[in-house]
Write a protein that holds these residues in place. Structure first.
Motif, mmCIF file in Angstrom:
data_model
loop_
_atom_site.group_PDB
_atom_site.id
_atom_site.type_symbol
_atom_site.label_atom_id
_atom_site.label_comp_id
_atom_site.label_asym_id
_atom_site.label_seq_id
_atom_site.Cartn_x
_atom_site.Cartn_y
_atom_site.Cartn_z
ATOM 1 N N GLU A 129 -0.066 3.484 -3.002
ATOM 2 C CA GLU A 129 -1.104 4.408 -2.865
ATOM 3 C C GLU A 129 -0.615 5.730 -2.260
ATOM 4 O OE1 GLU A 129 -3.910 3.363 -4.300
ATOM 5 O OE2 GLU A 129 -2.736 1.301 -4.617
ATOM 6 N N ASP A 152 -5.560 9.560 0.214
ATOM 7 C CA ASP A 152 -6.844 9.721 -0.561
ATOM 8 C C ASP A 152 -7.969 10.054 0.403
ATOM 9 O OD1 ASP A 152 -9.240 9.152 -2.203
ATOM 10 O OD2 ASP A 152 -7.782 7.942 -3.459
ATOM 11 N N TRP A 195 -13.816 2.630 -5.394
ATOM 12 C CA TRP A 195 -12.755 2.069 -6.202
ATOM 13 C C TRP A 195 -13.244 1.593 -7.567
ATOM 14 C CZ3 TRP A 195 -7.608 2.276 -5.796
ATOM 15 C CH2 TRP A 195 -6.979 2.291 -4.579
ATOM 16 N N LYS A 208 -7.717 -1.346 -4.896
ATOM 17 C CA LYS A 208 -6.878 -1.159 -6.309
ATOM 18 C C LYS A 208 -7.086 -2.333 -7.259
ATOM 19 C CE LYS A 208 -3.636 1.121 -8.360
ATOM 20 N NZ LYS A 208 -2.408 1.427 -7.673
ATOM 21 N N GLU A 213 0.803 -1.304 -0.055
ATOM 22 C CA GLU A 213 0.115 0.175 -0.062
ATOM 23 C C GLU A 213 0.986 1.265 -0.058
ATOM 24 O OE1 GLU A 213 -3.003 0.013 3.179
ATOM 25 O OE2 GLU A 213 -3.427 2.139 2.789
#
Ligand code: SAH
Ligand code: MG
Length: 221
Positions: free
Chosen positions: A18, A21, A74, A47, A14
């Motif tokens: 990522e 967000d 997502w 994801k 992650e």
């Protein structure tokens, strides 16, 4: 390999892929604040769903089991401009939280939440000629899974990707276990395996959500 190390690796993955967000983090925070159970997919699983939706060029997505809309965000973000996502949810309370989360994420224009038990909303979709959907994500009550797969197939076309969450359940699908959810996903996995015109497998998943799995079926005809 221990649960501690797979959780650490999940967090590592992650951290690699990522970025902060606010919409996704806010969705989890507000779902928790509203007392919803912490059973959404993990960030890395979200994801993966997003990538799969884009890989199949999904323009129409069906989700069964909205909760606070975390997986919905997502998936909805994978859609092109005029894409649509329909998500089915039995709990008005969950749907209300999801609506606010989808709004903040800027995807509510593309998403419709349909309230009611999926056992009723799915036949209604077939009745009204909805679909075919390009991707279906099944993630609601496990005893319903076999029926949801049948209805999903009727809302599919060759090429549709069907994904179902929580089909390994800490490994309890193998061996004993009288739990109704374990029995239900065993029936589901068998049903997927026996289904003509669907190429299926199960991907085991480990990480911050423990040890579980995604069933994946590609409709071939
Ligand atoms: N997909 C979500 C998690 C869904 S949790 C995510 O990953 O973010 C399962 C959801 O299915 C819950 O919100 C629950 O209320 C809903 N559900 C349970 N039984 C249902 C049914 N019969 N029909 C529709 N939704 C159902
Ligand atoms: Mg799930």
């Amino acid at each position: 390999m221990s649960e501690r190390s797979w959780t650490a690796v999940d967090e590592y993955v992650e951290s690699l892929f990522e970025r902060p967000d606010p919409a996704l983090e806010g969705a989890l925070r507000d779902s928790s604040a509203a007392g919803l159970p912490a059973i959404s997919v993990s960030p890395n699983q979200g994801k993966l769903l997003h990538i799969l939706a884009r890989a199949v060029g999904a323009r129409r997505i069906l989700e069964i089991g909205t909760l606070g809309g975390y997986s919905t965000i997502w998936l909805a973000r994978a859609l092109p401009t005029h894409g649509r996502l329909l998500t089915l949810e039995v709990s008005p309370r969950h749907a209300k939280v999801a609506r606010a989360n989808l709004e903040r994420a800027g995807v509510s224009e593309r998403v419709e939440i349909r309230l009611g038990p999926a056992q009723e909303t799915l036949p209604a979709l077939v009745e009204e000629g909805a679909g075919p959907f390009d991707l279906v994500f099944i993630d609601a009550d496990k005893p319903g899974y076999v029926d949801y797969l049948d209805w999903s197939l009727r809302l599919s076309r060759p090429g549709t990707l069907i994904i179902a969450d929580n089909v390994v359940r800490g490994g309890s699908v193998v061996g004993g276990g009288l739990d109704e959810n374990v029995e239900a996903v065993r029936r589901f996995n068998q049903h997927l395996a026996d289904m003509p015109g669907v190429l299926g497998t199960v991907l085991q998943t480990v990480g911050v959500k423990g040890y579980d799995g995604f069933a994946i079926g590609l409709v071939t005809g």
